[in-house]
Motif scaffolding. Structure first.
Motif, PDB file in Angstrom:
ATOM      1  N   ARG A 148      45.251  49.612  39.486  1.00  9.42           N
ATOM      2  CA  ARG A 148      43.879  48.837  39.309  1.00  9.42           C
ATOM      3  C   ARG A 148      42.877  49.125  39.967  1.00  9.42           C
ATOM      4  NH1 ARG A 148      42.150  44.592  41.474  1.00  9.42           N
ATOM      5  NH2 ARG A 148      43.849  43.880  42.587  1.00  9.42           N
ATOM      6  N   GLN A 149      42.957  49.309  41.433  1.00  5.44           N
ATOM      7  CA  GLN A 149      42.032  49.602  42.375  1.00  5.44           C
ATOM      8  C   GLN A 149      41.199  50.894  41.937  1.00  5.44           C
ATOM      9  OE1 GLN A 149      43.684  48.656  45.892  1.00  5.44           O
ATOM     10  NE2 GLN A 149      43.181  46.344  45.803  1.00  5.44           N
ATOM     11  N   ASP A 150      42.123  51.894  41.797  1.00  3.19           N
ATOM     12  CA  ASP A 150      41.763  53.422  41.589  1.00  3.19           C
ATOM     13  C   ASP A 150      40.969  53.360  40.224  1.00  3.19           C
ATOM     14  OD1 ASP A 150      43.360  54.219  43.840  1.00  3.19           O
ATOM     15  OD2 ASP A 150      44.724  55.040  42.668  1.00  3.19           O
ATOM     16  N   ASN A 151      40.998  52.519  39.505  1.00  2.00           N
ATOM     17  CA  ASN A 151      40.569  52.403  37.883  1.00  2.00           C
ATOM     18  C   ASN A 151      39.223  51.375  38.106  1.00  2.00           C
ATOM     19  OD1 ASN A 151      41.695  54.333  36.012  1.00  2.00           O
ATOM     20  ND2 ASN A 151      43.492  53.508  37.171  1.00  2.00           N
ATOM     21  N   ASP A 152      38.920  50.884  39.215  1.00  2.00           N
ATOM     22  CA  ASP A 152      37.937  50.026  39.373  1.00  2.00           C
ATOM     23  C   ASP A 152      37.902  48.688  38.378  1.00  2.00           C
ATOM     24  OD1 ASP A 152      36.688  51.429  41.680  1.00  2.00           O
ATOM     25  OD2 ASP A 152      35.647  52.866  40.235  1.00  2.00           O
ATOM     26  N   LEU A 153      39.193  48.248  38.243  1.00  2.00           N
ATOM     27  CA  LEU A 153      39.317  47.111  37.497  1.00  2.00           C
ATOM     28  C   LEU A 153      39.649  45.871  38.408  1.00  2.00           C
ATOM     29  CD1 LEU A 153      41.751  48.926  34.863  1.00  2.00           C
ATOM     30  CD2 LEU A 153      39.265  48.037  34.523  1.00  2.00           C
ATOM     31  N   SER A 154      39.192  44.670  37.697  1.00  2.00           N
ATOM     32  CA  SER A 154      39.429  43.422  38.318  1.00  2.00           C
ATOM     33  C   SER A 154      40.758  43.185  37.892  1.00  2.00           C
ATOM     34  CB  SER A 154      38.428  42.422  38.088  1.00  2.00           C
ATOM     35  OG  SER A 154      38.528  42.349  36.537  1.00  2.00           O
ATOM     36  N   GLN A 155      41.588  42.111  38.487  1.00  2.00           N
ATOM     37  CA  GLN A 155      42.700  41.397  38.060  1.00  2.00           C
ATOM     38  C   GLN A 155      42.361  40.777  36.829  1.00  2.00           C
ATOM     39  OE1 GLN A 155      44.409  38.691  41.022  1.00  2.00           O
ATOM     40  NE2 GLN A 155      45.356  40.181  41.992  1.00  2.00           N
ATOM     41  N   LYS A 156      41.412  39.996  36.352  1.00  2.00           N
ATOM     42  CA  LYS A 156      41.142  39.683  35.315  1.00  2.00           C
ATOM     43  C   LYS A 156      41.136  40.580  34.245  1.00  2.00           C
ATOM     44  CE  LYS A 156      38.997  36.301  32.366  1.00  2.00           C
ATOM     45  NZ  LYS A 156      39.589  36.190  31.216  1.00  2.00           N
ATOM     46  N   ALA A 157      40.440  41.721  34.401  1.00  2.00           N
ATOM     47  CA  ALA A 157      40.204  42.641  33.335  1.00  2.00           C
ATOM     48  C   ALA A 157      41.733  43.143  32.914  1.00  2.00           C
ATOM     49  CB  ALA A 157      39.503  44.034  33.819  1.00  2.00           C
ATOM     50  N   VAL A 158      42.789  43.359  33.816  1.00  2.00           N
ATOM     51  CA  VAL A 158      44.032  43.952  33.757  1.00  2.00           C
ATOM     52  C   VAL A 158      44.617  42.604  32.760  1.00  2.00           C
ATOM     53  CG1 VAL A 158      46.291  44.784  34.316  1.00  2.00           C
ATOM     54  CG2 VAL A 158      44.063  45.555  35.317  1.00  2.00           C
ATOM     55  N   ALA A 159      44.454  41.334  33.397  1.00  2.00           N
ATOM     56  CA  ALA A 159      45.222  40.364  32.679  1.00  2.00           C
ATOM     57  C   ALA A 159      44.786  40.214  31.274  1.00  2.00           C
ATOM     58  CB  ALA A 159      44.584  39.068  33.283  1.00  2.00           C
ATOM     59  N   ASP A 160      43.365  40.466  31.064  1.00  2.00           N
ATOM     60  CA  ASP A 160      42.969  40.728  29.514  1.00  2.00           C
ATOM     61  C   ASP A 160      43.577  41.698  28.683  1.00  2.00           C
ATOM     62  OD1 ASP A 160      41.122  38.521  30.184  1.00  2.00           O
ATOM     63  OD2 ASP A 160      39.417  39.717  30.257  1.00  2.00           O
ATOM     64  N   ILE A 161      43.860  42.715  29.261  1.00  2.00           N
ATOM     65  CA  ILE A 161      44.714  43.685  28.574  1.00  2.00           C
ATOM     66  C   ILE A 161      46.127  43.177  28.124  1.00  2.00           C
ATOM     67  CG2 ILE A 161      45.764  46.207  28.841  1.00  2.00           C
ATOM     68  CD1 ILE A 161      43.133  46.726  30.496  1.00  2.00           C
ATOM     69  N   LEU A 162      46.708  42.664  29.004  1.00  2.00           N
ATOM     70  CA  LEU A 162      48.054  42.214  28.844  1.00  2.00           C
ATOM     71  C   LEU A 162      48.217  40.699  27.936  1.00  2.00           C
ATOM     72  CD1 LEU A 162      49.972  42.985  32.522  1.00  2.00           C
ATOM     73  CD2 LEU A 162      49.836  44.196  30.305  1.00  2.00           C
ATOM     74  N   GLY A 163      47.026  40.094  28.040  1.00  2.00           N
ATOM     75  CA  GLY A 163      46.796  38.811  27.203  1.00  2.00           C
ATOM     76  C   GLY A 163      47.421  37.819  27.907  1.00  2.00           C
ATOM     77  N   VAL A 164      47.335  37.708  29.340  1.00  2.00           N
ATOM     78  CA  VAL A 164      47.851  36.709  30.219  1.00  2.00           C
ATOM     79  C   VAL A 164      46.304  36.247  30.974  1.00  2.00           C
ATOM     80  CG1 VAL A 164      50.164  37.574  30.377  1.00  2.00           C
ATOM     81  CG2 VAL A 164      48.585  38.191  32.078  1.00  2.00           C
ATOM     82  N   ALA A 165      46.864  35.223  31.733  1.00  2.00           N
ATOM     83  CA  ALA A 165      45.612  34.533  32.444  1.00  2.00           C
ATOM     84  C   ALA A 165      45.704  35.314  34.039  1.00  2.00           C
ATOM     85  CB  ALA A 165      46.073  33.034  32.791  1.00  2.00           C
ATOM     86  N   GLN A 166      44.511  35.180  34.533  1.00  2.00           N
ATOM     87  CA  GLN A 166      44.313  36.130  35.696  1.00  2.00           C
ATOM     88  C   GLN A 166      45.400  35.680  36.874  1.00  2.00           C
ATOM     89  OE1 GLN A 166      42.659  34.732  38.872  1.00  2.00           O
ATOM     90  NE2 GLN A 166      43.320  36.663  39.743  1.00  2.00           N
ATOM     91  N   THR A 167      45.629  34.411  36.754  1.00  2.00           N
ATOM     92  CA  THR A 167      46.554  33.678  37.813  1.00  2.00           C
ATOM     93  C   THR A 167      47.815  34.475  37.526  1.00  2.00           C
ATOM     94  OG1 THR A 167      46.590  31.673  36.454  1.00  2.00           O
ATOM     95  CG2 THR A 167      45.014  31.830  38.477  1.00  2.00           C
ATOM     96  N   THR A 168      48.270  34.353  36.422  1.00  2.00           N
ATOM     97  CA  THR A 168      49.451  35.031  36.062  1.00  2.00           C
ATOM     98  C   THR A 168      49.694  36.515  36.399  1.00  2.00           C
ATOM     99  OG1 THR A 168      49.951  33.305  34.211  1.00  2.00           O
ATOM    100  CG2 THR A 168      51.267  35.471  34.186  1.00  2.00           C
ATOM    101  N   TYR A 169      48.819  37.235  36.124  1.00  2.00           N
ATOM    102  CA  TYR A 169      48.669  38.683  36.452  1.00  2.00           C
ATOM    103  C   TYR A 169      48.753  38.836  38.270  1.00  2.00           C
ATOM    104  CZ  TYR A 169      47.733  43.557  37.341  1.00  2.00           C
ATOM    105  OH  TYR A 169      47.876  44.728  37.968  1.00  2.00           O
ATOM    106  N   SER A 170      47.989  38.007  38.917  1.00  2.00           N
ATOM    107  CA  SER A 170      47.933  38.045  40.367  1.00  2.00           C
ATOM    108  C   SER A 170      49.522  37.622  40.870  1.00  2.00           C
ATOM    109  CB  SER A 170      47.080  36.950  40.835  1.00  2.00           C
ATOM    110  OG  SER A 170      46.976  36.899  42.104  1.00  2.00           O
ATOM    111  N   GLN A 171      50.168  36.806  40.095  1.00  2.00           N
ATOM    112  CA  GLN A 171      51.612  36.470  40.559  1.00  2.00           C
ATOM    113  C   GLN A 171      52.465  37.759  40.166  1.00  2.00           C
ATOM    114  OE1 GLN A 171      52.361  32.824  38.313  1.00  2.00           O
ATOM    115  NE2 GLN A 171      51.514  31.657  40.068  1.00  2.00           N
ATOM    116  N   TYR A 172      52.009  38.599  39.304  1.00  2.00           N
ATOM    117  CA  TYR A 172      53.069  39.749  38.874  1.00  2.00           C
ATOM    118  C   TYR A 172      52.537  40.685  40.081  1.00  2.00           C
ATOM    119  CZ  TYR A 172      53.344  38.326  34.122  1.00  2.00           C
ATOM    120  OH  TYR A 172      53.624  37.663  32.929  1.00  2.00           O
ATOM    121  N   GLU A 173      51.142  40.790  40.676  1.00  2.00           N
ATOM    122  CA  GLU A 173      50.960  41.958  41.604  1.00  2.00           C
ATOM    123  C   GLU A 173      51.224  41.442  43.018  1.00  2.00           C
ATOM    124  OE1 GLU A 173      46.551  43.024  42.684  1.00  2.00           O
ATOM    125  OE2 GLU A 173      47.159  44.102  40.666  1.00  2.00           O
ATOM    126  N   LEU A 174      51.345  40.343  43.047  1.00  2.00           N
ATOM    127  CA  LEU A 174      51.791  39.722  44.404  1.00  2.00           C
ATOM    128  C   LEU A 174      53.546  39.673  44.465  1.00  2.00           C
ATOM    129  CD1 LEU A 174      49.208  37.112  44.936  1.00  2.00           C
ATOM    130  CD2 LEU A 174      49.550  39.008  46.118  1.00  2.00           C
TER     131      LEU A 174
END
Length: 69
Positions: free
Chosen positions: A11-37
Motif C-alpha cells: 500500500r505504501q509503495d503504491n502511495d495509497l491511503s488505507q481509505k483508498a484500499v478499503a474502497d477497492i475492497l468495499g469495506v470501511a477504512q477502520t475494517t481495512y486498518s484492522q486487517y492491516e494491523l
C-alpha cells in the motif's frame, strides 16, 4: 514476513491511503486498518482481490516467497 507487513508495504509503495484500499475492497477504512494491523482476519476473497490489484502472487502476499510473481 507476516502478510500484514506485506499489505502495508505494498500500500505504501503504491502511495495509497488505507481509505483508498478499503474502497477497492468495499469495506470501511477502520475494517481495512484492522486487517492491516492483524486484529481481524482478512477474508480470502479480499486477499485474492489485493493480489490481483497489486499484481503479486498469493505466496508473495502471504510472505511465503520474496518473488512478486
Amino acid at each position: 514476513m507476516h502478510y500484514t507487513e506485506r499489505m502495508r508495504g505494498l500500500r505504501q509503495d503504491n502511495d495509497l491511503s488505507q481509505k483508498a484500499v478499503a474502497d477497492i475492497l468495499g469495506v470501511a477504512q477502520t475494517t481495512y486498518s484492522q486487517y492491516e494491523l492483524g486484529k481481524r482476519s482478512m477474508p480470502i476473497d479480499f486477499l485474492i482481490d489485493l493480489c490481483e490489484f497489486y499484481k503479486v502472487s498469493a505466496d508473495y502476499m502471504l510472505g511465503l516467497s520474496n518473488t512478486k510473481n
